[in-house]
Scaffold this active site. Structure first.
Site, mmCIF file in Angstrom:
data_model
loop_
_atom_site.group_PDB
_atom_site.id
_atom_site.type_symbol
_atom_site.label_atom_id
_atom_site.label_comp_id
_atom_site.label_asym_id
_atom_site.label_seq_id
_atom_site.Cartn_x
_atom_site.Cartn_y
_atom_site.Cartn_z
ATOM 1 N N TYR A 174 -3.490 -4.811 -1.688
ATOM 2 C CA TYR A 174 -2.834 -5.737 -0.759
ATOM 3 C C TYR A 174 -3.364 -7.166 -0.923
ATOM 4 C CZ TYR A 174 -1.033 -2.341 2.807
ATOM 5 O OH TYR A 174 -0.363 -1.389 3.506
ATOM 6 N N LYS A 178 -3.530 -15.387 6.757
ATOM 7 C CA LYS A 178 -2.906 -15.025 5.475
ATOM 8 C C LYS A 178 -1.411 -15.307 5.504
ATOM 9 C CE LYS A 178 -0.901 -11.638 5.170
ATOM 10 N NZ LYS A 178 -1.480 -10.311 5.085
ATOM 11 N N CYS A 195 -4.486 -10.951 8.724
ATOM 12 C CA CYS A 195 -3.035 -11.048 8.875
ATOM 13 C C CYS A 195 -2.529 -12.449 9.216
ATOM 14 C CB CYS A 195 -2.532 -10.121 9.981
ATOM 15 S SG CYS A 195 -3.471 -8.614 10.199
ATOM 16 N N GLU A 219 -1.516 -10.526 -2.486
ATOM 17 C CA GLU A 219 -1.147 -11.563 -1.503
ATOM 18 C C GLU A 219 -1.791 -12.897 -1.874
ATOM 19 O OE1 GLU A 219 -0.149 -8.937 2.469
ATOM 20 O OE2 GLU A 219 -2.113 -9.854 2.352
ATOM 21 N N ARG A 278 -8.278 -3.657 -12.833
ATOM 22 C CA ARG A 278 -8.824 -2.626 -13.729
ATOM 23 C C ARG A 278 -7.831 -1.502 -14.035
ATOM 24 N NH1 ARG A 278 -13.256 0.299 -9.703
ATOM 25 N NH2 ARG A 278 -11.773 1.152 -8.208
ATOM 26 N N THR A 284 -10.620 -9.383 12.511
ATOM 27 C CA THR A 284 -10.162 -9.767 11.171
ATOM 28 C C THR A 284 -8.738 -10.286 11.208
ATOM 29 O OG1 THR A 284 -11.586 -8.077 10.202
ATOM 30 C CG2 THR A 284 -9.791 -8.909 8.817
ATOM 31 N N CYS A 285 -7.867 -9.594 11.908
ATOM 32 C CA CYS A 285 -6.439 -9.928 11.885
ATOM 33 C C CYS A 285 -6.205 -11.385 12.266
ATOM 34 C CB CYS A 285 -5.676 -8.995 12.830
ATOM 35 S SG CYS A 285 -3.932 -9.406 12.938
ATOM 36 N N ALA A 308 -24.023 -6.448 19.955
ATOM 37 C CA ALA A 308 -24.414 -5.269 20.713
ATOM 38 C C ALA A 308 -24.824 -4.162 19.750
ATOM 39 C CB ALA A 308 -23.248 -4.801 21.587
ATOM 40 N N GLU A 315 21.790 -4.933 3.053
ATOM 41 C CA GLU A 315 22.971 -4.048 3.048
ATOM 42 C C GLU A 315 22.926 -3.063 1.885
ATOM 43 O OE1 GLU A 315 26.849 -5.837 2.172
ATOM 44 O OE2 GLU A 315 25.820 -7.574 1.348
ATOM 45 N N GLU A 357 -18.587 -9.077 21.638
ATOM 46 C CA GLU A 357 -18.113 -9.622 20.361
ATOM 47 C C GLU A 357 -19.145 -10.625 19.849
ATOM 48 O OE1 GLU A 357 -15.513 -9.043 18.118
ATOM 49 O OE2 GLU A 357 -16.763 -10.479 17.012
ATOM 50 N N HIS A 363 27.060 -8.116 5.743
ATOM 51 C CA HIS A 363 27.371 -8.812 4.503
ATOM 52 C C HIS A 363 27.423 -10.315 4.700
ATOM 53 C CE1 HIS A 363 28.890 -9.040 0.449
ATOM 54 N NE2 HIS A 363 29.869 -9.834 0.853
ATOM 55 N N GLY A 415 -6.127 -5.006 -7.336
ATOM 56 C CA GLY A 415 -4.696 -4.750 -7.489
ATOM 57 C C GLY A 415 -4.072 -4.245 -6.208
ATOM 58 N N TYR A 474 -6.664 -14.369 23.326
ATOM 59 C CA TYR A 474 -7.394 -13.098 23.444
ATOM 60 C C TYR A 474 -8.377 -13.140 24.619
ATOM 61 C CZ TYR A 474 -5.630 -10.424 19.532
ATOM 62 O OH TYR A 474 -4.837 -9.661 18.722
ATOM 63 N N GLY A 509 -8.018 -3.534 17.747
ATOM 64 C CA GLY A 509 -8.134 -2.205 18.353
ATOM 65 C C GLY A 509 -9.022 -2.217 19.578
ATOM 66 N N THR A 513 -3.548 -3.482 11.457
ATOM 67 C CA THR A 513 -3.656 -3.876 12.867
ATOM 68 C C THR A 513 -2.803 -3.017 13.803
ATOM 69 O OG1 THR A 513 -4.354 -6.119 12.441
ATOM 70 C CG2 THR A 513 -3.098 -5.780 14.453
HETATM 71 P P1 NDP Z 1 -7.197 -2.180 -1.380
HETATM 72 O O1 NDP Z 1 -7.929 -0.927 -1.151
HETATM 73 O O2 NDP Z 1 -5.788 -2.290 -1.001
HETATM 74 O O3 NDP Z 1 -7.320 -2.595 -2.903
HETATM 75 C C1 NDP Z 1 -8.554 -2.714 -3.531
HETATM 76 C C2 NDP Z 1 -8.301 -3.019 -4.977
HETATM 77 O O4 NDP Z 1 -9.519 -3.363 -5.604
HETATM 78 C C3 NDP Z 1 -7.720 -1.842 -5.737
HETATM 79 O O5 NDP Z 1 -6.752 -2.322 -6.631
HETATM 80 C C4 NDP Z 1 -8.935 -1.288 -6.470
HETATM 81 O O6 NDP Z 1 -8.627 -0.738 -7.718
HETATM 82 C C5 NDP Z 1 -9.728 -2.528 -6.737
HETATM 83 N N1 NDP Z 1 -11.155 -2.252 -6.839
HETATM 84 C C6 NDP Z 1 -11.922 -1.532 -5.987
HETATM 85 N N2 NDP Z 1 -13.216 -1.539 -6.401
HETATM 86 C C7 NDP Z 1 -13.244 -2.286 -7.517
HETATM 87 C C8 NDP Z 1 -14.287 -2.648 -8.403
HETATM 88 N N3 NDP Z 1 -15.539 -2.261 -8.199
HETATM 89 N N4 NDP Z 1 -13.969 -3.408 -9.477
HETATM 90 C C9 NDP Z 1 -12.694 -3.810 -9.693
HETATM 91 N N5 NDP Z 1 -11.669 -3.484 -8.888
HETATM 92 C C10 NDP Z 1 -11.937 -2.723 -7.804
HETATM 93 O O7 NDP Z 1 -8.112 -3.275 -0.633
HETATM 94 P P2 NDP Z 1 -7.831 -4.736 -0.200
HETATM 95 O O8 NDP Z 1 -9.170 -5.382 -0.248
HETATM 96 O O9 NDP Z 1 -6.728 -5.360 -0.964
HETATM 97 O O10 NDP Z 1 -7.337 -4.574 1.288
HETATM 98 C C11 NDP Z 1 -8.049 -3.755 2.208
HETATM 99 C C12 NDP Z 1 -7.106 -3.167 3.197
HETATM 100 O O11 NDP Z 1 -6.736 -4.137 4.149
HETATM 101 C C13 NDP Z 1 -5.796 -2.663 2.620
HETATM 102 O O12 NDP Z 1 -5.901 -1.377 2.099
HETATM 103 C C14 NDP Z 1 -4.872 -2.721 3.792
HETATM 104 O O13 NDP Z 1 -4.936 -1.526 4.505
HETATM 105 C C15 NDP Z 1 -5.431 -3.867 4.617
HETATM 106 N N6 NDP Z 1 -4.575 -5.049 4.435
HETATM 107 C C16 NDP Z 1 -3.303 -5.038 4.921
HETATM 108 C C17 NDP Z 1 -2.467 -6.108 4.738
HETATM 109 C C18 NDP Z 1 -1.067 -6.078 5.223
HETATM 110 O O14 NDP Z 1 -0.752 -5.287 6.091
HETATM 111 N N7 NDP Z 1 -0.175 -6.896 4.678
HETATM 112 C C19 NDP Z 1 -2.915 -7.311 4.036
HETATM 113 C C20 NDP Z 1 -4.251 -7.207 3.539
HETATM 114 C C21 NDP Z 1 -5.037 -6.115 3.749
HETATM 115 P P3 NDP Z 1 -8.139 0.774 -7.910
HETATM 116 O O15 NDP Z 1 -6.696 0.730 -7.510
HETATM 117 O O16 NDP Z 1 -8.355 1.012 -9.355
HETATM 118 O O17 NDP Z 1 -9.015 1.594 -7.028
#
Ligand code: NDP
Length: 452
Positions: free
Chosen positions: A177, A51, A48, A181, A198, A42-43, A115, A442, A35, A437, A175, A99, A16, A312
């Site tokens: 992204y 990964k 991204c 991944e 959880r 991060t990306c 900064a 499709e 910087e 096809h 649980g 970059y 950004g 991103t």
């Molecule tokens: P997310 O917010 O997607 O997921 C965090 C997960 O951790 C949730 O499942 C959450 O559970 C769990 N959690 C949070 N706090 C705790 C805790 N104290 N104990 C146990 N579990 C916990 O974050 P990510 O870190 O996976 O990714 C951050 C962001 O980065 C994403 O939201 C996304 O926007 C971006 N990203 C995008 C990608 C892409 O475009 N492909 C790839 C990777 C990241 P609960 O659901 O119960 O809250």
């Protein structure tokens, strides 16, 4: 404007920040960007790009096996983690250079260092004070590891990109992204992988079918998933070099590496923002209005540091809006509706628009079209992998509100459908579209039977 050293000073040269700086410079502004860590943010460095490279690597793990169904005899493949990390690092270095060139080419002065804000129009970097008419905070975010006993023994995605050795057994916590991944990456690379979450459904912010379908596919590929489960403490294994994670309830899991993917927090600490009077949300995010202006009129912020949509392409779009409004014709605002996204788990997830639950809440009467099937490719591989396709349609207008899928190349497929949704496409128009096809995509234009 000459009363200031620069028209715009950007703190943070990630996606950004770089986009806003370059675009502002193109519009005639005198721009500097600082910087302290790595160009591209991060990306490029810890998100991204590496990964996706790891994800490609992980897919080969099963591709060799699948090839046998097509007649290829492949000798037992061997995987070299060090080669992957080194090749990935070389690509990142290349991108860091790209970059730097982009900024230089646009005439943006790049200052390497940390900064901080001295006041509403002044930043300090390496003991120098620099004034700017506008200051843009684009410092991104950082992984959060909950402060449980033994948390220091765990890693986040940052460290996962640089592990000295590929662990034999890994526990991934979360649980969202990053959790799905990385669980897919480790599993694909042959690591004994357990996901500890959880909640009861992966990817809970998306359509409910996506998380449950993905979980079944990941389990099918060998990832163990513990739902309703959380780690209370991590300790070194008494016997060897491994780790022992104790779950709430007392059960213990052993692993060589515990990786937390439990969200990211905005990077605002120690920047002097409070000092300059910038309002922060309880999460630490910079609070901005629809024009990305903070509570201090000369200070703007965008991207992960405002904690809206951590993607991103969203930060890039926000950067264009900020630059255009400050130095161009103005009047631009950000449209957060219908942002498509993909999760590079194995299989991939792609989604755009409203989930079934969101659509029901917003529109009441909806129609659903849902299909799951074994794609042609896997008829010969015998992998048993299944694909999910789902359309959410507003009943009255027939407008397609959501397109969701789990399956190969979901991101590539959903990108095009995101355009259709932006144009307000109806189910009738989907039906009038000829399929390609044989593809899995499709299915999205050939589903005729309502399933809900
Ligand atoms: P997310 O917010 O997607 O997921 C965090 C997960 O951790 C949730 O499942 C959450 O559970 C769990 N959690 C949070 N706090 C705790 C805790 N104290 N104990 C146990 N579990 C916990 O974050 P990510 O870190 O996976 O990714 C951050 C962001 O980065 C994403 O939201 C996304 O926007 C971006 N990203 C995008 C990608 C892409 O475009 N492909 C790839 C990777 C990241 P609960 O659901 O119960 O809250």
């Amino acid at each position: 404007m000459a009363q200031y050293d620069y028209d715009l000073f950007t703190i943070g040269a990630g996606s950004g920040g770089v986009r806003a700086s370059r675009y502002a410079a193109r519009l005639g502004a005198r721009v500097a960007a600082a910087e302290e860590r790595y160009l591209g943010g991060t990306c490029v460095n810890a998100g991204c790009i590496p990964k996706k490279l790891f994800s490609y690597a992980a897919h080969y793990g099963e591709d060799f096996g699948h090839a046998a169904g097509y007649g290829w005899q492949v000798a037992a493949p061997a995987f070299d983690w060090h080669a992957l990390v080194a090749n990935k690092d070389r690509e990142i270095e290349r991108l860091n250079g790209v970059y730097a060139k982009l900024l230089g080419g646009a005439g943006v002065a790049l200052l390497r260092g940390r900064a901080t804000l001295a006041d509403a129009h002044t930043v300090e970097i390496d003991g120098r004070r620099i004034s700017a008419r506008y200051i843009l905070i684009a410092t991104g975010g950082w992984p959060v590891v909950p402060p449980i006993p033994g948390a220091e023994l765990a890693i986040s995605s940052n460290e996962a990109f640089h592990l000295n050795e590929l662990p034999r057994r890994v526990l991934v916590v979360g649980g969202g992204y990053i959790a799905v991944e990385f669980a897919s990456i480790f599993n694909g690379l042959g690591v004994d992988t357990t996901l500890v979450y959880r909640g009861e459904r992966l990817l809970k912010e998306f359509d409910a079918d996506l998380g449950s379908f993905l979980a079944a596919q990941m389990q099918h590929k060998g990832v163990r998933i513990h739902f309703h489960s959380n780690i209370e403490q991590i300790a070194r294994d008494a016997g060897g070099g491994g780790l022992r994670a104790t779950l709430a309830g007392g059960a213990a899991l052993e692993a060589d590496c515990v990786m937390y993917a439990t969200g990211r927090a905005p990077n605002t600490r120690g920047l002097g923002l409070e000092h300059a009077g910038v309002n922060l949300a309880p999460s630490g995010a910079v609070v901005v209005d629809s024009k990305f202006q903070s509570s201090v009129p000369s200070i703007y912020a965008l991207g992960d540091v405002i904690d809206r949509v951590l993607l991103t392409p969203v930060a890039l779009a926000e950067g264009m809006v900020v630059a255009e409004n400050l130095f161009g014709a103005g009047g631009r605002s950000m449209d957060y509706e219908g942002i498509p996204t993909a999760i590079f788990s194995n299989p991939n997830v792609g989604t755009v628009g409203l989930s079934e639950a969101q659509a029901r809440a917003r529109y009441g009467e909806i129609d659903l079209y849902r299909s799951s099937f074994g794609p042609l490719r896997h008829q010969l591989t015998g992998s048993g992998e299944q694909v999910l396709m789902k359309l959410v349609v507003e009943r009255n207008t027939e407008r397609v509100l959501g397109v969701h899928m789990v399956g190969p190349d979901a991101g590539e497929i959903i990108q095009g459908f995101a355009v259709a949704l932006k144009c307000g496409a109806t189910k009738r128009q989907f039906d009038a579209t000829i399929g390609i096809h044989p593809t899995i995509a499709e299915e999205l234009v050939t589903m005729r039977e309502k399933t809900g």
